[in-house]
Design a protein around this motif. Structure first.
Motif, PDB file in Angstrom:
ATOM      1  N   TYR A 167      -9.477  -0.264  -0.092  1.00  0.00           N
ATOM      2  CA  TYR A 167      -9.789  -0.800   1.448  1.00  0.00           C
ATOM      3  C   TYR A 167      -9.247  -2.324   1.389  1.00  0.00           C
ATOM      4  O   TYR A 167      -8.564  -2.724   2.236  1.00  0.00           O
ATOM      5  N   GLN A 213      -8.548   4.418   7.897  1.00  0.00           N
ATOM      6  CA  GLN A 213      -9.469   3.266   8.499  1.00  0.00           C
ATOM      7  C   GLN A 213      -8.768   1.942   8.550  1.00  0.00           C
ATOM      8  O   GLN A 213      -8.650   1.212   9.557  1.00  0.00           O
ATOM      9  N   ARG A 217     -15.110   2.519  -2.049  1.00  0.00           N
ATOM     10  CA  ARG A 217     -14.791   2.086  -0.673  1.00  0.00           C
ATOM     11  C   ARG A 217     -13.672   0.807  -0.499  1.00  0.00           C
ATOM     12  O   ARG A 217     -12.987   0.803   0.533  1.00  0.00           O
ATOM     13  N   THR A 233      -9.637   6.099   3.652  1.00  0.00           N
ATOM     14  CA  THR A 233      -9.881   4.931   3.630  1.00  0.00           C
ATOM     15  C   THR A 233      -8.347   3.999   3.974  1.00  0.00           C
ATOM     16  O   THR A 233      -8.548   3.190   4.715  1.00  0.00           O
ATOM     17  N   SER A 277     -14.098   5.798   8.424  1.00  0.00           N
ATOM     18  CA  SER A 277     -15.160   4.910   7.389  1.00  0.00           C
ATOM     19  C   SER A 277     -16.367   5.950   7.166  1.00  0.00           C
ATOM     20  O   SER A 277     -16.988   5.949   6.176  1.00  0.00           O
TER      21      SER A 277
END
Length: 579
Positions: free
Chosen positions: A136, A25, A132, A22, A70
């Motif tokens: 993030y 990303q 997630r 994460t 991701s």
């Protein structure tokens, strides 16, 4: 919800991997607007094609890295959430299995099913999002603000207006949605209860022509749930257009004031474009948080219901130092001044009950409806615990024994025959998993089930439908009796288990049982006088009190209640023949 998150411990390393991917990303996505700014300022504005191709390649590479991180992060998040869901279901199911009947009555079967299925699914769904987005979104927000300030400090004033507005809207939505989700779960319980009653009681419903009545009940419960869900979803639906409106107004504001700064040569076009993207990333991170705030209340309501199951301490527990049953006594039961009261009841269901029985003895319990017959035998395997007095098995109080050891000594046949999906032989072996074929055949023969099983197409491998719906009431009762017989326990308990049998089969079964259970104690609850009159000891219950104990002949002389029961079932000629 925090208590549920403790279940992430077994997946610690996977969670760490999720955080790493994460973070990767987020870093890749934060770098893209800066590269785009450089391409515009140093490539497009300067007409340098080579610079555009080089840095465009870097952008493409970062986009691939972001996509890979991701996908991998989403994969691990799904695995962790499903693993936690699996563990929670196991924990809830295990806890439910340890409940006494009082806890079942308190929470309700339909509610327990909802908590084990729908509530855990809600927690799983939010857990995926948390793994997630909870990392993030803050990274994107903090990183976006940092990068935006580095591009132009003046334009960040626009964000200082937009962000508090978004946070206010998110807080308002959460305050309205959370109570509504709690109400929704309760109404879902209600819908499940009505549906379960309809499915299990379909014969009665049709017999009494109540299909329209039950349809109306279901429509009311379904409509009530739907109305609540619509109100909640309307509140949630208002979030997206409001958030998009704020984002678009922010973008317009940045473009307007950015254009002024470009005209004044205080800012480059590429920097303004990068600033817009960082602003959108910041706003999008708040939208993700908003989605979380909308979903978390429902998961929170579900988590509270799951925790209620996990934290409810069963009333019946194994002792810290359990005693062992010795071989000195076998099949001996003693009640010493036992009193039992159902939770919340004013009057005791049983009061001052004392008797004993041993191996080779048949003890029958008879009495009117509600006299406490089934309650009495439910105390022996500790489905409930006595309020006062003591119950002893082989000289040891049942409260001093492990429940597994206590129940391993008992062959219990409930009032309503319960069979499980599977074959007939599997249902009989439910009493003894490692029973041989000969033991299964012998148990079926004693239970008077061998003949009808033999006539079935696949014999003992004939499938039993869910709930035993492809068998008659008498057939189900005989298979339930065979299930207890194959165990060869020290104590047999038959709770009105012969009610669906005809008189001939009843007589044959009792005669076969008498030979089979010579070394075991037998307790029979029955409504028929013909079933109990040959017992070694008959206990007569009336409104929870033991009003008579003895043989048939003794009770006919000494117990008025017993004489009334006999008179209600036998003619005077039959009564005189048995005296």
């Amino acid at each position: 919800m925090l208590k549920i998150l403790i279940n992430l411990r077994p997946f610690s390393w996977t969670v760490v991997a999720i955080l790493i991917f994460t973070f990767g990303q987020a870093m890749a996505e934060l770098a893209l607007p800066t590269l785009m700014s450089d391409v515009v300022n140093n490539g497009m504005m300067q007409g340098d094609t080579g610079y555009i191709l080089t840095y465009g390649g870097y952008m493409l590479l970062l986009a691939l890295v972001s996509s890979a991180c991701s996908v991998i992060g989403a994969f691990f998040s799904a695995r962790v959430a499903l693993g936690v869901g699996r563990n929670l279901r196991n924990m809830v199911f295990t806890r439910i299995e340890n409940y006494s009947l009082h806890e079942f009555d308190k929470l309700g079967t339909s509610s327990l099913i909802t908590r084990t299925t729908n509530d855990i699914v809600q927690v799983q769904t939010v857990l995926v999002m948390m793994l997630r987005f909870m990392i993030y979104a803050p990274i994107m927000c903090i990183g976006g603000v940092t990068m935006a300030v580095s591009r132009d400090k003046g334009l960040t004033l626009i964000l200082l207006v937009a962000i508090p507005v978004m946070m206010g809207i998110i807080g308002g939505l959460a305050s309205k949605v959370m109570p509504a989700f709690k109400v929704m779960q309760k109404k879902l319980d209600r819908l499940n209860m009505v549906l379960r009653e309809n499915l299990t009681g379909i014969r009665v419903i049709r017999a009494f022509n109540k299909l329209d009545h039950e349809k109306k009940r279901f429509e009311e419960a379904n409509g009530d749930l739907t109305d609540t869900a619509i109100k909640v979803n309307q509140t949630m639906a208002a979030m997206q257009p409001v958030m998009i409106l704020i984002m678009n107004l922010t973008s317009i504001g940045i473009t307007w004031f950015g254009g002024v700064r470009i005209a004044q040569n205080n800012m480059q076009i590429g920097d303004m474009m990068a600033f817009i993207q960082y602003a959108m990333q910041i706003m999008f991170s708040f939208i993700m948080v908003a989605v979380m705030f909308v979903m978390v209340p429902r998961a929170q309501a579900s988590a509270e219901r799951i925790n209620e199951v996990l934290e409810m301490v069963p009333e019946i527990n194994d002792p810290a130092e359990a005693k062992l049953l010795t071989g000195e006594l076998r099949g001996h039961i003693a009640f010493e001044h036992v009193t039992f009261r159902y939770p919340g009841a004013e009057q005791p269901a049983l009061e001052n009950i004392s008797f004993e029985t041993g191996p080779g003895e048949i003890t029958a319990i008879i009495g009117g409806t509600g006299s406490g017959k089934s309650t009495l035998i439910n105390l022996i395997p500790r489905f409930y615990d006595a309020e006062n007095g003591m119950i002893l098995i082989n000289g040891v109080p049942v409260t001093d024994l492990k429940q597994t050891e206590l129940r391993s000594k008992i062959g219990f046949v409930p009032q309503s025959a319960v069979l499980f999906s599977g074959s007939i032989s599997e249902n009989i072996r439910y009493g003894k998993t490692d029973a041989t074929e000969d033991e299964v055949l012998h148990a079926a023969k004693i239970a008077q089930a061998a003949e009808f099983v033999k006539d079935m197409p696949a014999g003992y491998e004939t499938p039993v439908a869910q709930g035993g719906t492809n068998l008659s009431g008498g057939q189900k009762q005989r298979l339930s009796i065979a299930r207890a017989l194959v165990r060869k326990p020290e104590i047999y308990i038959f709770d009105d288990s012969f009610s669906a049998l005809d008189f001939k089969t009843d007589a044959l079964l009792r005669a076969a049982l008498k030979k089979e259970t010579k070394e075991s104690a037998v307790i029979i609850v029955a409504q028929r006088v013909s079933t109990v009159m040959d017992a070694d000891q008959i206990l007569v219950l009336d409104e929870g009190e033991l009003v008579g104990a003895g043989t048939h002949r003794e009770l006919m002389k000494s117990c008025q209640v017993y004489r009334e029961i006999v008179a209600s079932q036998l003619s005077e000629k039959e009564m005189s023949s048995y005296e």
